[in-house]
Design a protein around this motif. Structure first.
Motif, PDB file in Angstrom:
ATOM      1  N   THR A 188       1.116  -1.015  -0.165  1.00 35.45           N
ATOM      2  CA  THR A 188       0.251   0.324   0.483  1.00 35.45           C
ATOM      3  C   THR A 188       0.965   0.822  -0.093  1.00 35.45           C
ATOM      4  O   THR A 188       1.847   1.063   0.485  1.00 35.45           O
ATOM      5  N   ALA A 189       0.009   2.199  -0.525  1.00 32.61           N
ATOM      6  CA  ALA A 189       0.912   3.601  -0.464  1.00 32.61           C
ATOM      7  C   ALA A 189       1.386   4.673   1.046  1.00 32.61           C
ATOM      8  O   ALA A 189      -0.147   4.369   1.172  1.00 32.61           O
ATOM      9  N   ARG A 190       2.831   5.141   1.026  1.00 31.88           N
ATOM     10  CA  ARG A 190       3.001   6.179   1.814  1.00 31.88           C
ATOM     11  C   ARG A 190       1.685   6.923   1.784  1.00 31.88           C
ATOM     12  O   ARG A 190       2.218   7.750   1.393  1.00 31.88           O
ATOM     13  N   PRO A 191       0.832   7.039   2.692  1.00 30.59           N
ATOM     14  CA  PRO A 191      -0.344   8.676   3.359  1.00 30.59           C
ATOM     15  C   PRO A 191       1.477   9.689   3.583  1.00 30.59           C
ATOM     16  O   PRO A 191       2.137   9.448   4.210  1.00 30.59           O
ATOM     17  N   ILE A 192       0.520  10.493   2.786  1.00 26.27           N
ATOM     18  CA  ILE A 192       1.138  12.099   2.830  1.00 26.27           C
ATOM     19  C   ILE A 192       0.243  13.136   3.754  1.00 26.27           C
ATOM     20  O   ILE A 192      -0.921  13.209   3.399  1.00 26.27           O
ATOM     21  N   LEU A 193       0.291  13.396   4.933  1.00 30.56           N
ATOM     22  CA  LEU A 193      -0.505  14.456   5.475  1.00 30.56           C
ATOM     23  C   LEU A 193      -0.206  15.633   5.569  1.00 30.56           C
ATOM     24  O   LEU A 193       0.955  16.462   5.875  1.00 30.56           O
ATOM     25  N   THR A 194      -1.074  16.654   5.108  1.00 35.52           N
ATOM     26  CA  THR A 194      -1.601  18.029   5.014  1.00 35.52           C
ATOM     27  C   THR A 194      -1.016  17.861   6.960  1.00 35.52           C
ATOM     28  O   THR A 194      -1.796  17.281   7.463  1.00 35.52           O
ATOM     29  N   ALA A 195      -0.841  19.291   6.946  1.00 36.87           N
ATOM     30  CA  ALA A 195      -0.606  19.836   8.477  1.00 36.87           C
ATOM     31  C   ALA A 195      -1.929  19.924   9.294  1.00 36.87           C
ATOM     32  O   ALA A 195      -2.759  19.133  10.063  1.00 36.87           O
ATOM     33  N   ALA A 196      -3.220  19.937   8.735  1.00 35.48           N
ATOM     34  CA  ALA A 196      -4.753  19.447   9.390  1.00 35.48           C
ATOM     35  C   ALA A 196      -5.089  18.736   9.791  1.00 35.48           C
ATOM     36  O   ALA A 196      -5.032  18.076  10.365  1.00 35.48           O
ATOM     37  N   GLU A 197      -4.688  17.638   8.784  1.00 44.00           N
ATOM     38  CA  GLU A 197      -4.870  16.319   8.416  1.00 44.00           C
ATOM     39  C   GLU A 197      -4.303  15.093   9.820  1.00 44.00           C
ATOM     40  O   GLU A 197      -4.956  14.601  10.257  1.00 44.00           O
ATOM     41  N   MET A 198      -3.103  16.373   9.925  1.00 44.13           N
ATOM     42  CA  MET A 198      -1.799  15.313  10.622  1.00 44.13           C
ATOM     43  C   MET A 198      -2.595  15.503  11.624  1.00 44.13           C
ATOM     44  O   MET A 198      -2.805  15.057  12.838  1.00 44.13           O
ATOM     45  N   ARG A 199      -2.936  16.857  12.130  1.00 41.90           N
ATOM     46  CA  ARG A 199      -4.297  17.963  13.693  1.00 41.90           C
ATOM     47  C   ARG A 199      -5.646  16.121  13.891  1.00 41.90           C
ATOM     48  O   ARG A 199      -5.505  16.363  14.770  1.00 41.90           O
ATOM     49  N   ALA A 200      -5.747  15.919  12.922  1.00 39.28           N
ATOM     50  CA  ALA A 200      -6.938  15.476  12.714  1.00 39.28           C
ATOM     51  C   ALA A 200      -6.480  13.760  13.035  1.00 39.28           C
ATOM     52  O   ALA A 200      -7.296  13.191  13.738  1.00 39.28           O
ATOM     53  N   ALA A 201      -5.771  13.747  12.442  1.00 39.42           N
ATOM     54  CA  ALA A 201      -5.307  12.414  13.715  1.00 39.42           C
ATOM     55  C   ALA A 201      -5.146  12.006  14.371  1.00 39.42           C
ATOM     56  O   ALA A 201      -4.699  11.310  15.109  1.00 39.42           O
ATOM     57  N   GLU A 202      -3.658  12.654  14.683  1.00 36.66           N
ATOM     58  CA  GLU A 202      -3.593  13.424  16.907  1.00 36.66           C
ATOM     59  C   GLU A 202      -5.258  13.356  17.198  1.00 36.66           C
ATOM     60  O   GLU A 202      -5.243  12.611  18.331  1.00 36.66           O
ATOM     61  N   GLU A 203      -5.988  13.795  16.947  1.00 33.38           N
ATOM     62  CA  GLU A 203      -6.930  14.040  17.748  1.00 33.38           C
ATOM     63  C   GLU A 203      -7.726  13.117  17.806  1.00 33.38           C
ATOM     64  O   GLU A 203      -8.442  12.328  18.907  1.00 33.38           O
ATOM     65  N   ARG A 204      -7.911  12.106  16.480  1.00 38.51           N
ATOM     66  CA  ARG A 204      -8.268  11.107  17.178  1.00 38.51           C
ATOM     67  C   ARG A 204      -7.360   9.526  17.406  1.00 38.51           C
ATOM     68  O   ARG A 204      -8.667   9.146  17.840  1.00 38.51           O
ATOM     69  N   ALA A 205      -6.236   9.893  17.630  1.00 40.73           N
ATOM     70  CA  ALA A 205      -5.190   8.564  19.255  1.00 40.73           C
ATOM     71  C   ALA A 205      -5.743   9.585  19.656  1.00 40.73           C
ATOM     72  O   ALA A 205      -5.935   8.565  20.778  1.00 40.73           O
ATOM     73  N   ILE A 206      -6.189  10.454  20.165  1.00 36.30           N
ATOM     74  CA  ILE A 206      -6.367  11.005  21.881  1.00 36.30           C
ATOM     75  C   ILE A 206      -7.851  10.871  22.383  1.00 36.30           C
ATOM     76  O   ILE A 206      -7.954  10.366  23.173  1.00 36.30           O
ATOM     77  N   ALA A 207      -8.236  10.932  21.451  1.00 31.71           N
ATOM     78  CA  ALA A 207      -9.987  10.091  21.018  1.00 31.71           C
ATOM     79  C   ALA A 207     -10.044   8.653  21.790  1.00 31.71           C
ATOM     80  O   ALA A 207     -11.020   7.795  22.216  1.00 31.71           O
ATOM     81  N   GLY A 208      -9.361   8.010  20.767  1.00 29.40           N
ATOM     82  CA  GLY A 208      -9.214   6.815  21.107  1.00 29.40           C
ATOM     83  C   GLY A 208      -8.190   5.888  22.273  1.00 29.40           C
ATOM     84  O   GLY A 208      -8.243   5.063  22.556  1.00 29.40           O
ATOM     85  N   GLY A 209      -7.691   7.396  23.079  1.00 24.25           N
ATOM     86  CA  GLY A 209      -7.250   6.703  24.668  1.00 24.25           C
ATOM     87  C   GLY A 209      -5.376   7.085  24.335  1.00 24.25           C
ATOM     88  O   GLY A 209      -5.422   6.563  25.525  1.00 24.25           O
TER      89      GLY A 209
END
Ligand SMILES: NC(=O)C1=CN([C@@H]2O[C@H](COP(=O)(O)OP(=O)(O)OC[C@H]3O[C@@H](n4cnc5c(N)ncnc54)[C@H](O)[C@@H]3O)[C@@H](O)[C@H]2O)[C@@H](O)CC1
Ligand SMILES: [K+]
Length: 454
Positions: free
Chosen positions: A2-23
């Motif tokens: 699978t291809a490696r994703p590249i995240l924008t600043a906003a996408e990285m923040r959102a991914a961080e928030e999901r991780a935090i919400a996930g515990g």
């Protein structure tokens, strides 16, 4: 793969928030990030005196954590900060750093410089005094390490908001950001290390990776491997190079349609005078048609491009054909391969700051896959999928290499890949061939190296 994703600043923040919400608490993410920086810096540079520059946000927080782990390794670490972090994980990381903290102005240079001033939260350029201070401390260091991104780089566009020194190592988190691959910032990142901090990353922008190309099977014959037709024109050398590119990228049959009879090497390329181009292009076995390299820009060239478009064949449109194309929308599968100058001429009103967004806008407008060439080639599809090439050989900037790329992409289309995948496969093979071709190669040599990359 699978291809490696590249995240924008906003996408990285959102991914961080999901991780935090996930515990996963943000402090843990920062601990992993800072630990990763310390490990990478130590492995890269060894036990030298280190100066860590910490900014006011979470990038600075990573810096304090890294300083603590480097000190635990017994290294002589100094920290200089741009104000105190106000709250949250960064303030906690600051509090956990037991050593002294001086102001950036007081900081003394050290052989290793760790830049943890700003990362994805940078919203404007550094002020002049800070940019100058960063530059002089970087100049005085032997090894420069950037945390997430060199400070002063705009995450999503790769623009330099202020002068940015050249780094030897950039340690980023979870996955790459556009600025690691887009110019001019990519050239300043040095080696890039990605640290897993437990964040799931998915994005519509990916890194162009090695294509999965199956070798020919015993049942294959020249037509199943793909027939690439190249329309020749005013400058025969260019269409010859495209044909050579297609042949060395594995096409089963390469047909060069020329205006007048000529003999040339290699003999394996079939040359035919096509007095009636429309009739020649009606051949159902043609899997891809390359038009543009050496085509010329006169009335005959215009007619040839028109015939190519009307043929309904899958197209690679390059070089002169891009100048003749105009703002039309293509309906058959098509790949346009403009470099910067051709892109501006073809899409004069597409002005987004990000090269990725410009490529996406052009793809949506033209209905074609866009290969927006350069030291940071972007491939974009009309549905917004996009991909970025890894660092390209600086020796690719020589005449004829674009023609070879057009041919290689044609071979990928003719073997049956969809346009977005074919474009990426061609770009990857071309980049890899350039690496193998070494320095000051001729475009002819580049084409030959494609064979080794399949
Ligand atoms: N997103 C994530 O999942 C994670 C992020 N981490 C780190 O956090 C960073 C992002 O943190 P932040 O969002 O706090 O942003 P930064 O630390 O990059 O910078 C933001 C701070 O600097 C100020 N600022 C922005 N531009 C400035 C300028 N030109 N001059 C002066 N001040 C300026 C902002 O107002 C803000 O206070 C990442 O780059 C990474 O290093 C890590 O801690 C791990 C997890
Ligand atoms: K930084």
């Amino acid at each position: 793969m699978t291809a490696r994703p590249i995240l924008t600043a906003a996408e990285m923040r959102a991914a961080e928030e999901r991780a935090i919400a996930g515990g996963t608490p943000v402090e843990l993410l920062m601990e992993r990030a800072g630990f990763g920086v310390a490990e990478a810096a130590w492995r890269f540079a060894g036990p030298l005196k280190t100066l860590v520059l910490c900014g006011p946000g979470n990038n600075g927080g990573d810096g304090y954590v890294a300083a603590r782990y480097l000190a635990q390794r017994g290294m002589d670490v100094r920290v200089a900060a741009l104000g105190e972090p106000k709250a949250g994980a960064a303030a906690a990381a600051r509090a956990a750093w037991a050593g002294p903290v001086v102001s950036i102005d007081e900081a003394r240079p050290a052989p290793i410089l760790v830049d943890a001033l700003f990362g994805t939260g940078l919203s404007r350029g550094l002020n002049n005094a800070l940019a100058a201070r960063l530059a002089s401390l970087a100049e005085a260091a032997r090894i420069r390490v950037a945390v997430d991104l060199p400070s002063g780089v705009e995450t999503d566009t790769g623009a330099l908001l202020t002068g940015v020194p050249r780094f030897d190592l950039t340690v980023t988190f979870a996955t790459l950001k556009p600025a690691h691959l887009l110019q001019p910032s990519a050239a300043l990142c040095g080696r890039i290390v990605t640290v897993d901090i437990g964040i799931e990353a998915q994005a519509p922008l990916t890194v162009i990776g090695r294509p999965a190309l199956r070798p020919p099977s015993p049942q294959d014959h020249k037509y199943t491997r793909g027939l690439v037709a190249v329309i020749g024109g005013a400058m025969p050398g260019a269409s010859e190079l495209a044909a050579l590119g297609a042949a060395h990228a594995g096409a089963g049959y390469v047909l060069l349609l020329e205006a007048e009879p000529r003999f040339g090497q290699p003999h394996a390329i079939v040359r035919r005078v096509a007095a009636d181009l429309a009739k020649a292009l009606a051949d159902q076995r043609i899997g891809a048609l390359v038009v543009g390299p050496g085509l010329g820009r006169d009335a005959d060239a215009g007619k040839a491009l028109q015939a190519a478009i009307e043929s309904g064949r899958a197209l690679v449109i390059d070089g002169d054909a891009l100048h003749l194309l105009g703002p039309r929308r293509l309906t058959a599968p098509a790949i346009l391969t403009p470099h910067e100058g051709e892109f501006r001429a073809l899409f004069p009103d597409v002005k987004h700051a990000s090269k990725v967004e410009r490529a996406r806008a052009a793809a949506a407008r033209s209905g074609a896959v866009i290969v927006y060439k350069g030291a940071d080639t972007v491939v974009a599809a009309p549905d917004r999928r996009a991909a970025l090439a890894g660092e390209a050989s600086v020796w690719l900037s020589t005449a004829g290499t674009g023609d070879v790329l057009a041919g290689a992409i044609g071979a990928m289309l003719a073997r049956g890949l969809a346009p977005f995948e074919a474009a990426q496969a061609g770009v990857w093979l071309h980049g890899e061939a350039a690496r193998r071709a070494g320095k000051a190669f001729l475009a002819d040599d580049l084409a030959r190296h494609l064979s080794d990359c399949l």
